[in-house]
Design an enzyme around this catalytic site. Structure first.
Site, short mmCIF file in Angstrom:
data_model
loop_
_atom_site.label_atom_id
_atom_site.label_comp_id
_atom_site.label_asym_id
_atom_site.label_seq_id
_atom_site.Cartn_x
_atom_site.Cartn_y
_atom_site.Cartn_z
N GLU A 1 0.79 -1.35 0.25
CA GLU A 1 -0.05 -0.32 0.48
C GLU A 1 0.71 1.61 -0.31
OE1 GLU A 1 -3.19 0.41 -0.48
OE2 GLU A 1 -3.72 -2.02 0.32
N CYS B 1 -2.33 9.35 2.22
CA CYS B 1 -2.01 8.75 0.54
C CYS B 1 -3.27 9.18 0.01
CB CYS B 1 -1.77 7.10 1.12
SG CYS B 1 -3.04 6.47 1.68
P1 NAD Z 1 7.98 5.66 4.67
O1 NAD Z 1 8.53 5.11 3.43
O2 NAD Z 1 8.81 6.47 5.01
O3 NAD Z 1 8.03 4.19 5.55
C1 NAD Z 1 6.77 3.25 6.03
C2 NAD Z 1 7.43 2.10 6.81
O4 NAD Z 1 8.07 1.39 6.29
C3 NAD Z 1 8.27 2.47 8.52
O5 NAD Z 1 7.75 1.89 9.57
C4 NAD Z 1 9.36 2.40 7.99
O6 NAD Z 1 10.57 2.23 9.50
C5 NAD Z 1 8.99 0.95 6.97
N1 NAD Z 1 10.41 0.74 6.50
C6 NAD Z 1 11.17 1.18 5.73
N2 NAD Z 1 12.45 0.82 5.07
C7 NAD Z 1 11.92 -0.46 5.67
C8 NAD Z 1 12.84 -1.42 4.87
N3 NAD Z 1 14.27 -1.75 3.89
N4 NAD Z 1 12.66 -3.05 6.00
C9 NAD Z 1 11.08 -2.70 6.19
N5 NAD Z 1 10.86 -1.14 6.59
C10 NAD Z 1 10.88 -0.38 6.08
O7 NAD Z 1 6.71 6.00 4.64
P2 NAD Z 1 5.97 7.30 5.58
O8 NAD Z 1 6.86 8.42 5.70
O9 NAD Z 1 5.92 6.56 6.91
O10 NAD Z 1 4.52 7.14 5.00
C11 NAD Z 1 4.28 7.97 4.44
C12 NAD Z 1 4.06 7.36 3.60
O11 NAD Z 1 2.82 6.26 3.40
C13 NAD Z 1 3.60 8.04 1.86
O12 NAD Z 1 3.77 7.86 0.33
C14 NAD Z 1 2.61 7.81 1.66
O13 NAD Z 1 0.70 7.59 1.28
C15 NAD Z 1 2.58 5.96 1.94
N6 NAD Z 1 1.03 5.48 2.41
C16 NAD Z 1 -0.04 4.76 2.07
C17 NAD Z 1 -1.26 4.22 1.97
C18 NAD Z 1 -1.92 3.21 1.27
O14 NAD Z 1 -2.37 2.80 1.77
N7 NAD Z 1 -1.62 3.15 0.06
C19 NAD Z 1 -1.31 4.47 3.83
C20 NAD Z 1 -0.44 4.72 4.31
C21 NAD Z 1 0.91 5.47 3.87
#
Ligand code: NAD
Length: 503
Positions: free
Chosen positions: A261, A295
């Site tokens: 997502e 998002c």
């Molecule tokens: P992010 O990508 O920085 O982090 C998301 C999660 O992934 C965090 O828990 C982070 O620690 C983890 N993560 C990152 N790299 C990883 C790795 N290599 N291994 C394991 N875990 C890892 O995102 P963010 O800044 O927390 O959130 C914002 C983003 O999320 C935006 O792009 C938003 O659109 C998206 N989002 C999407 C949805 C959806 O349903 N499509 C919903 C909410 C947020």
């Protein structure tokens, strides 16, 4: 400190100024939970190290062997109790979400309501995990399919929905018979601990402590361990497209499943016959709500030439009235961005916007004083602006003009992301055109409502770089189970399929 009363209501005790301690299991380094409202430390949390990870994963793996044998409606009964417990804590948990992440209290409590709603949905689902029966081509044979629990689900969640994203996954995975390990965003550790406390209140007395497990830790350490761990057959990850590419690659290398997502770049098209008042309200909530950090935030607005000037003027006026400030103050409409890193991203984007020829119609400033506050911003944009193709996680709205619906749909679909989309019109042909195979290419396409604020009953997710995953309602539950096709022979013969004679 009066504001922090809600933290003790949540049972996460021993708060002292700038510090926090509990019986939390973590043996790793400290992580500070910081409120973006004034930059102060709410708590210091002990993170998990690799030893904690191993213990948690072993608990989840061994509990799975028992949980999967519990009848699904009984699992639903556990989730019913959990949903009721969330109801009790709606206000304090909603406030904590606001304080730690920055969204206004109405949205913080709305997020907890979403957790309650998905729990209710999952309770009903626990009696509806249906498989199909098929007519066999062979006499005296019966064919059907059944759905089995998958195992330990790894849930990786983003900061912007620190409770709901976990709940969409956890409630459904639990009634499906899976156990889970949750790695929340390191920007919202306290919310995840509060949620785990509520979970423990319900699950521990029922003997189901190992079903839902929390793993506070960095993506570099515990996150990486989780995505490479073959004991987790499914990794459900919510976050940026970059994160999805990395996690998708790592999990597919071990032939595991992912449910991704990822980021959106959502657009609203406003046709000449649209109800302008409705459209205006939808754009305002979609673009400014959660300070542009959903998002599904409206990031691109396509206005028909005949309504463009009037609509833009009205939006600029409305933006000028948005009250920015403390997210726990009932009159605030927009809280801070999540942290100073997000403020830098906002500033960087504005620089690039100007370099690429965008014109700031309103906003564009960081507010003085403590906290990560910025102004909601409207940009007069042109289709060749590369920056508008990216998801800048901030309240920046790009406005484009168009002449025909085909032009609007082409512009709308021209970005890499494909999460949420809307059109405002009363014209049946425009509606059907937007919803046709040649219309919106997003996972969500709405008519006369905005891009954000989805209900849990539908399948939620997006196409293209948004990752293709579906969570929450409809038949999304199938991602959390494995399908088995069964053929039973109750005849005395052994006919082969396709009429093959053998020997
Ligand atoms: P992010 O990508 O920085 O982090 C998301 C999660 O992934 C965090 O828990 C982070 O620690 C983890 N993560 C990152 N790299 C990883 C790795 N290599 N291994 C394991 N875990 C890892 O995102 P963010 O800044 O927390 O959130 C914002 C983003 O999320 C935006 O792009 C938003 O659109 C998206 N989002 C999407 C949805 C959806 O349903 N499509 C919903 C909410 C947020």
């Amino acid at each position: 400190m009066a504001k922090l009363d809600f933290i003790s209501e949540l049972g996460i005790k021993d708060i002292n100024p700038g510090g926090f301690s509990t019986e939390w299991l973590g043996s790793g380094s400290d992580l500070e939970s910081i409120t973006p409202t004034d930059g102060s430390i709410i708590a210091t949390v002990k993170q998990c190290d690799s030893g904690d990870y191993e213990k948690i994963m072993q608990d989840a793996t061994s509990t799975f062997k028992k949980w999967r044998m519990e009848p699904a409606p009984k699992r639903g009964e556990v989730i019913r109790k959990l949903g009721n417990e969330f109801r009790k804590y709606k206000e304090p948990l909603g406030k904590l979400i606001s304080w730690e992440m920055g969204k206004i209290q109405a949205e913080g409590e709305g997020e907890v309501q979403e957790m309650i709603d998905i729990a209710d949905f999952a309770v009903g689902l626990s009696r509806q995990l249906y498989g199909k029966t098929m007519h066999s081509e062979r006499p005296g044979h019966r064919m059907y399919e059944q759905w089995h629990p998958l195992g330990v689900v790894g849930i990786i969640s983003a900061f912007n929905f620190p409770g709901a994203v976990w709940a969409w996954n956890a409630m459904i995975a639990a009634v499906c018979g899976d156990t889970m390990v949750w790695k929340p965003s390191s920007k919202t550790p306290l919310t995840s601990i509060a949620i785990q406390k509520i979970v423990n209140n319900v699950m521990e007395p029922m003997g189901w402590a190992g079903v839902m497990n929390l793993l506070v830790g960095s993506s570099r350490d515990v996150g990486e361990m989780l995505i490479h761990d073959r004991r987790a057959p499914l990794i459900s990850a919510t976050g940026s497209c970059g994160m999805g590419r990395k996690i998708g690659g790592a999990v597919s290398k071990r032939l595991g499943r992912t449910l991704l997502e990822l980021g959106g770049n959502n657009g609203i098209i406003v046709m000449p016959d649209a109800d302008a008042d409705l459209a205006l309200r939808a754009v305002l909530f979609g673009a400014v709500g959660t300070s542009g950090q959903r998002c599904t935030t409206t990031r691109r607005l396509f206005l028909h030439n005949s309504v463009s000037e009037d609509m833009t003027d009205r939006l600029v006026t409305a933006y000028g009235q948005v009250k920015i400030g403390d997210p726990l103050n009932g009159t605030t409409l927009m809280g801070p961005l999540v942290d100073d890193g997000a403020v830098n991203d906002y500033n960087e984007a504005l620089k690039i916007i100007e370099e690429q020829g965008g014109k700031i119609l309103c906003g564009g400033n960081v507010l003085d004083g403590s906290g990560s506050f910025v102004e909601p911003t409207i940009i007069a944009a042109t289709p060749d602006m590369e920056i508008a193709r990216e998801e800048t996680f901030a309240p920046i709205l790009y406005v484009f003009d168009f002449d025909s619906i085909d032009e609007a749909i082409t512009m709308h679909n021209s970005v890499d992301q494909g999460l949420s989309s809307s059109i405002f019109t009363g014209d049946m042909q425009s509606v059907e055109r937007f919803l046709s195979h040649a219309g919106s290419d997003c996972g969500i396409a709405n008519i006369n409502i905005g891009t954000s604020g989805a209900e849990i009953g539908g399948a939620f997710g997006g196409e293209k770089d948004t990752g293709g995953g579906r969570e929450a309602g409809s038949d999304s539950w199938k991602s959390y189970m494995r399908r088995q096709t069964n053929t039973l022979n109750w005849s005395d013969e052994l006919p082969l399929a396709q009429g093959i004679e053998f020997g």
